[in-house]
Design a protein around this motif. Structure first.
Motif, mmCIF file in Angstrom:
data_model
loop_
_atom_site.group_PDB
_atom_site.id
_atom_site.type_symbol
_atom_site.label_atom_id
_atom_site.label_comp_id
_atom_site.label_asym_id
_atom_site.label_seq_id
_atom_site.Cartn_x
_atom_site.Cartn_y
_atom_site.Cartn_z
ATOM 1 N N SER A 175 46.254 47.666 39.514
ATOM 2 C CA SER A 175 46.591 46.981 40.766
ATOM 3 C C SER A 175 45.367 46.695 41.622
ATOM 4 O O SER A 175 45.477 46.093 42.694
ATOM 5 C CB SER A 175 47.598 47.812 41.578
ATOM 6 O OG SER A 175 46.984 48.973 42.110
ATOM 7 N N THR A 176 44.186 47.104 41.175
ATOM 8 C CA THR A 176 42.955 46.839 41.931
ATOM 9 C C THR A 176 42.267 45.593 41.407
ATOM 10 O O THR A 176 42.402 45.243 40.221
ATOM 11 C CB THR A 176 41.974 48.020 41.842
ATOM 12 O OG1 THR A 176 41.598 48.233 40.476
ATOM 13 C CG2 THR A 176 42.606 49.294 42.400
ATOM 14 N N GLN A 177 41.520 44.943 42.264
ATOM 15 C CA GLN A 177 40.771 43.748 41.878
ATOM 16 C C GLN A 177 39.442 43.725 42.611
ATOM 17 O O GLN A 177 39.386 43.391 43.800
ATOM 18 C CB GLN A 177 41.566 42.482 42.203
ATOM 19 C CG GLN A 177 40.880 41.189 41.779
ATOM 20 C CD GLN A 177 40.588 41.129 40.292
ATOM 21 O OE1 GLN A 177 41.482 41.287 39.476
ATOM 22 N NE2 GLN A 177 39.331 40.923 39.934
ATOM 23 N N PRO A 178 38.334 44.094 41.958
ATOM 24 C CA PRO A 178 37.020 44.094 42.621
ATOM 25 C C PRO A 178 36.665 42.708 43.147
ATOM 26 O O PRO A 178 36.774 41.716 42.429
ATOM 27 C CB PRO A 178 36.067 44.533 41.503
ATOM 28 C CG PRO A 178 36.929 45.188 40.485
ATOM 29 C CD PRO A 178 38.250 44.522 40.562
ATOM 30 N N GLN A 179 36.240 42.678 44.404
ATOM 31 C CA GLN A 179 35.935 41.392 45.034
ATOM 32 C C GLN A 179 34.876 41.574 46.110
ATOM 33 O O GLN A 179 34.948 42.507 46.911
ATOM 34 C CB GLN A 179 37.219 40.815 45.650
ATOM 35 C CG GLN A 179 37.056 39.461 46.301
ATOM 36 C CD GLN A 179 38.357 38.983 46.940
ATOM 37 O OE1 GLN A 179 39.426 39.544 46.697
ATOM 38 N NE2 GLN A 179 38.274 37.961 47.761
ATOM 39 N N PHE A 180 33.870 40.697 46.132
ATOM 40 C CA PHE A 180 32.849 40.691 47.185
ATOM 41 C C PHE A 180 33.344 39.895 48.384
ATOM 42 O O PHE A 180 34.184 39.000 48.251
ATOM 43 C CB PHE A 180 31.553 40.051 46.685
ATOM 44 C CG PHE A 180 30.787 40.881 45.698
ATOM 45 C CD1 PHE A 180 29.930 41.882 46.126
ATOM 46 C CD2 PHE A 180 30.905 40.649 44.339
ATOM 47 C CE1 PHE A 180 29.208 42.650 45.219
ATOM 48 C CE2 PHE A 180 30.185 41.407 43.424
ATOM 49 C CZ PHE A 180 29.341 42.402 43.869
ATOM 50 N N THR A 181 32.803 40.200 49.561
ATOM 51 C CA THR A 181 32.970 39.352 50.743
ATOM 52 C C THR A 181 31.574 39.015 51.255
ATOM 53 O O THR A 181 30.580 39.641 50.852
ATOM 54 C CB THR A 181 33.755 40.066 51.861
ATOM 55 O OG1 THR A 181 32.947 41.142 52.391
ATOM 56 C CG2 THR A 181 35.081 40.602 51.358
ATOM 57 N N GLY A 182 31.487 38.056 52.161
ATOM 58 C CA GLY A 182 30.188 37.675 52.703
ATOM 59 C C GLY A 182 29.481 38.837 53.371
ATOM 60 O O GLY A 182 28.286 39.079 53.144
ATOM 61 N N GLU A 183 30.204 39.594 54.206
ATOM 62 C CA GLU A 183 29.589 40.701 54.937
ATOM 63 C C GLU A 183 29.151 41.820 53.994
ATOM 64 O O GLU A 183 28.046 42.364 54.133
ATOM 65 C CB GLU A 183 30.560 41.238 55.991
ATOM 66 C CG GLU A 183 30.772 40.269 57.144
ATOM 67 C CD GLU A 183 31.745 40.790 58.172
ATOM 68 O OE1 GLU A 183 32.190 41.959 58.059
ATOM 69 O OE2 GLU A 183 32.082 40.030 59.107
ATOM 70 N N LEU A 184 30.023 42.179 53.041
ATOM 71 C CA LEU A 184 29.668 43.265 52.127
ATOM 72 C C LEU A 184 28.504 42.875 51.231
ATOM 73 O O LEU A 184 27.623 43.703 50.941
ATOM 74 C CB LEU A 184 30.888 43.654 51.289
ATOM 75 C CG LEU A 184 32.058 44.266 52.070
ATOM 76 C CD1 LEU A 184 33.249 44.512 51.138
ATOM 77 C CD2 LEU A 184 31.644 45.580 52.744
ATOM 78 N N LEU A 185 28.482 41.628 50.795
ATOM 79 C CA LEU A 185 27.356 41.139 49.994
ATOM 80 C C LEU A 185 26.069 41.197 50.805
ATOM 81 O O LEU A 185 25.021 41.641 50.314
ATOM 82 C CB LEU A 185 27.634 39.702 49.537
ATOM 83 C CG LEU A 185 26.500 38.982 48.798
ATOM 84 C CD1 LEU A 185 26.097 39.725 47.539
ATOM 85 C CD2 LEU A 185 26.916 37.543 48.474
ATOM 86 N N TYR A 186 26.137 40.762 52.049
ATOM 87 C CA TYR A 186 24.967 40.787 52.930
ATOM 88 C C TYR A 186 24.399 42.200 53.041
ATOM 89 O O TYR A 186 23.181 42.402 52.922
ATOM 90 C CB TYR A 186 25.378 40.266 54.319
ATOM 91 C CG TYR A 186 24.272 40.295 55.350
ATOM 92 C CD1 TYR A 186 23.403 39.223 55.503
ATOM 93 C CD2 TYR A 186 24.113 41.397 56.187
ATOM 94 C CE1 TYR A 186 22.394 39.244 56.464
ATOM 95 C CE2 TYR A 186 23.109 41.431 57.142
ATOM 96 C CZ TYR A 186 22.255 40.359 57.283
ATOM 97 O OH TYR A 186 21.262 40.397 58.223
ATOM 98 N N HIS A 187 25.255 43.188 53.256
ATOM 99 C CA HIS A 187 24.775 44.561 53.412
ATOM 100 C C HIS A 187 24.181 45.109 52.111
ATOM 101 O O HIS A 187 23.233 45.894 52.145
ATOM 102 C CB HIS A 187 25.901 45.463 53.927
ATOM 103 C CG HIS A 187 26.132 45.318 55.397
ATOM 104 N ND1 HIS A 187 25.399 46.008 56.329
ATOM 105 C CD2 HIS A 187 26.989 44.530 56.102
ATOM 106 C CE1 HIS A 187 25.801 45.665 57.544
ATOM 107 N NE2 HIS A 187 26.763 44.773 57.434
ATOM 108 N N GLN A 188 24.717 44.696 50.986
ATOM 109 C CA GLN A 188 24.120 45.112 49.713
ATOM 110 C C GLN A 188 22.729 44.505 49.550
ATOM 111 O O GLN A 188 21.835 45.123 48.971
ATOM 112 C CB GLN A 188 25.019 44.702 48.540
ATOM 113 C CG GLN A 188 26.312 45.476 48.436
ATOM 114 C CD GLN A 188 26.113 46.937 48.087
ATOM 115 O OE1 GLN A 188 25.302 47.279 47.216
ATOM 116 N NE2 GLN A 188 26.839 47.829 48.756
ATOM 117 N N LEU A 189 22.543 43.318 50.082
ATOM 118 C CA LEU A 189 21.252 42.628 49.933
ATOM 119 C C LEU A 189 20.205 43.111 50.924
ATOM 120 O O LEU A 189 19.011 42.913 50.706
ATOM 121 C CB LEU A 189 21.451 41.115 50.066
ATOM 122 C CG LEU A 189 22.199 40.457 48.901
ATOM 123 C CD1 LEU A 189 22.562 39.012 49.239
ATOM 124 C CD2 LEU A 189 21.377 40.506 47.618
#
Length: 670
Positions: A175-189
């Protein structure tokens, strides 16, 4: 140490399939190769699973989890170590508690049933993450240690709460689906994540020192978080008037006690040793506590600027320890890079995490499961160079501007190798942080310098979603501002680092995840909470005294350390970057060709291929200066990491991979 996982469904009648629980355990079997266990409770909508790394009580049957209370009301899966467990066990035994094992994990079950989860968590000393279910209350608690040494993730789907020691365990649930968002991607970068978040949408961490309460009511789950501990630096007008000797003795007493407790094990204990005073102090104390020479493990690099092997060996020889030195070639770092990201489950800005992953393999091959480490000393005693920068810029009340400027200039020259990565090339600020704590800590300025580059290489739609976004504001909103109010600027900077980079980076991709990838339990004595509470009372001028960082720790450990280490300034553990020599870039470019090429970038939809190509071309330009190269190297590493995360967690079918792993291990129902 172990790995845990589980499901707590909204509806009590929704049975949790046993094979699913096994799959969630199997995909993190590296955390516990010594056995596994699981339970699914009918009409309770609850399932738990566990993989075990046997450290205390090596009997496989006795140490098998989940643990169940005698009255079948409490169910526990536990990961970690409790270092004063013998005393607690004796205290419980004299009031009639009966134990089924000699494991330190079992005491958690009895403490929680007798005292309640909150009081039990306050008593525990060590590093841990556990889940305990109370059938009478119909409530699941997820609990994490004070600094976040042990990981614990959770998410809520249409089915219910899913938790695990690693993200891959959670993503094993269909039932899970890994997905990036703009904010989460930004913080990883930019490397600095918002406390409590991960790289993926809707997937959270239990915050350090916190308890997540999941109470089921009318086929839904009410989730709330309660803090049971936080580090608390002294308020300025209540600072101690004790002299140096008081702090020296306090450090010695607390650190010796912390090391002694962490040498308690039913398997041999070794030491990671670099060339700094942190790990060398741990080795010095541990050697005096041990009846036999200790085994030490040291990483060496093929670039002399980044190699501290000789310094480490000077301490090893002083203590008559038995050394193993792993000389890592840059080629090996990039060959193991992608596999390391599978385990870190977040971005890395340098190959130091890969080096530690390779080393943990060697530790396991030497038949060791436990090592002592030096993590935490820089956080408690202001060891990093950027803490000196904060002290000079914000903590000296501008008493002598010329002297302060000279201190800053000298600091920059001493750390030229880190300019562009750990040190910002220019002074920067976050309005949100400035407003709430009065200044922008130097470590965060170093990551803010990536903002224009990050937003440029991101996919345009994702980048547009970040318009007017203040990463600093989002981070401080997740912190307890009361713990920074009225504190010295140095203490504020330390607190912010502890709540972001220590937990989010140092203890994750540089700690648990790369050690447990090869079934190695790393124990950091400096993060004993009794020592930390004492260290938080130390005045700033005794942590940074003139040009000397960790001043009071040095004084306390002086007699244990070789003179060259006692006098040595902090050198951050860092692998040689891609630009340190031509052959490094050859190996790094193989990775960029694979993961940052046009097709794979277009498929992921996270980056603008043309802008990424420009960054790589600029990085290859021999005319740009070293600090610019350092900045670009970090950015490329972060982008590579994101793409590898996408490759492993978004592009692949994790539930299928988890089942295949269970098949490979022979862990099948029926």
């Amino acid at each position: 140490m172990c790995g845990i996982a589980g499901v707590f469904n909204h509806c009590r009648n929704n049975y949790v399939e046993e094979q699913l629980l096994i799959n969630m355990a199997a995909i993190q079997a590296h955390r516990g190769p010594d056995g596994y266990g699981y339970i699914s409770l009918k009409n309770l909508g609850l399932g738990m699973s566990h993989v075990r790394l046997a450290i205390i009580d090596l009997d496989i049957d006795r140490g098998k989890q989940p643990y169940i209370s005698k009255d079948s009301n409490y169910y526990l899966v536990h990961n970690g170590e409790t270092y004063d467990y013998q005393k607690i066990r004796a205290q419980l035994s004299v009031v009639g508690v009966k134990f089924e094992s000699k494991s330190d994990s079992e005491i958690v079950l009895h403490l929680c049933s007798k005292l309640g989860v909150n009081r039990a968590a306050r008593i525990l000393r060590g590093e841990f993450a556990f889940a305990i279910y109370d059938k009478y209350e119909d409530c699941l608690w997820l609990v994490r240690d004070r600094f976040g040494i042990k990981p614990l993730y959770w998410t809520e789907t249409h089915d219910g709460i899913i938790f695990g020691s690693e993200l891959k365990a959670i993503f094993s649930h269909p039932s899970t689906q890994p997905q990036f968002t703009g904010e989460l991607l930004y913080h990883q970068l930019i490397q600095v994540i918002i406390p409590g978040t991960t790289a993926f949408k809707g997937v959270n961490q239990v915050n350090p020192g916190c308890i997540l309460k999941c109470k089921r009511v009318n086929n839904s789950i009410e989730v709330s978080e309660e803090k049971y501990w936080d580090i608390s630096f002294s308020v300025l007008d209540k600072s101690s008037t004790e002299d140096e000797e008081y702090y020296i003795e306090g450090i010695r007493e607390n650190l010796i006690n912390a090391v002694q407790l962490r040498m308690n094990s039913d398997v041999p204990v070794g030491c990671y040793v670099s060339g700094g005073i942190d790990s060398c102090s741990i080795l010095g104390i541990a050697s005096e506590l041990s009846q036999t020479p200790l085994k030490t493990f040291t990483i060496g690099f093929d670039s002399v600027e980044y190699d501290e092997t000789q310094d480490a060996l000077s301490m090893v020889h002083k203590t008559d320890a038995d050394p193993f030195v792993l000389n890592i070639q840059s080629e090996h770092l990039y060959k193991e890079y992608a596999k390391t990201i599978w385990h870190t489950e977040r971005t890395i800005d340098n190959c130091y995490a890969v080096a530690k992953y390779i080393m943990s393999k060697k530790v396991y091959e030497h038949d060791y499961k436990v090592v002592l480490t030096g993590e935490g000393a820089d956080e408690l005693f202001s060891g990093y160079p950027f803490f000196r920068q904060d002290m000079y810029k914000y903590g000296l009340n501008n008493k002598n501007p010329k002297k302060i400027q000279k201190l800053l200039n000298d600091l920059e020259k001493q750390n030229e190798i880190f300019k562009g990565c750990m040190f910002s090339c220019n002074a920067l600020s976050s309005p949100g942080i400035e407003k709430k704590i009065g200044f922008t800590p130097s470590f965060f300025q170093a990551w803010l310098q990536y903002d224009p580059l990050v937003t440029k290489i991101m996919d345009k739609e994702l980048s547009v979603s970040l318009k007017d976004y203040d990463a600093g504001d989002a981070i401080v909103d997740a912190l307890d501002l009361g713990k920074m109010a009225g504190r010295h600027p140095l203490d504020k900077a330390q607190y912010m680092w502890i709540k972001t980079m220590l937990e989010g980076q140092i203890l994750t991709c540089g700690g648990d995840r790369v050690d447990m990838a090869n079934s190695i339990e790393a124990r950091p004595p400096f993060l004993d909470h009794h020592l930390a509470e004492f260290a938080a009372t130390i005045p700033p001028n005794l942590k940074i005294n003139g040009t000397t960082e960790k001043y009071i720790l040095r004084k306390a450990m002086k007699e244990l350390l070789p003179k060259k280490i006692y006098n040595k300034q902090k050198f951050a553990f860092m692998a040689p970057p891609g630009h340190s020599k031509p052959t490094n870039w050859v190996f790094m470019k193989n990775l960029t060709d694979r993961f940052l090429g046009k097709k794979i970038l277009n498929d992921s939809g996270l980056f603008d291929h043309k802008e990424v190509k420009k960054i790589i071309k600029r990085y290859e330009d021999p005319t740009i200066n070293f600090s610019c190269k350092a900045q670009l190297d970090t950015l490329i590493n972060n982008a590579l990491s994101v793409q590898i995360l996408h490759h492993y967690f978004v592009s692949k079918n994790i539930p299928k991979l988890a089942y295949m792993k269970a098949q490979e291990l022979g862990w099948l129902v029926g």
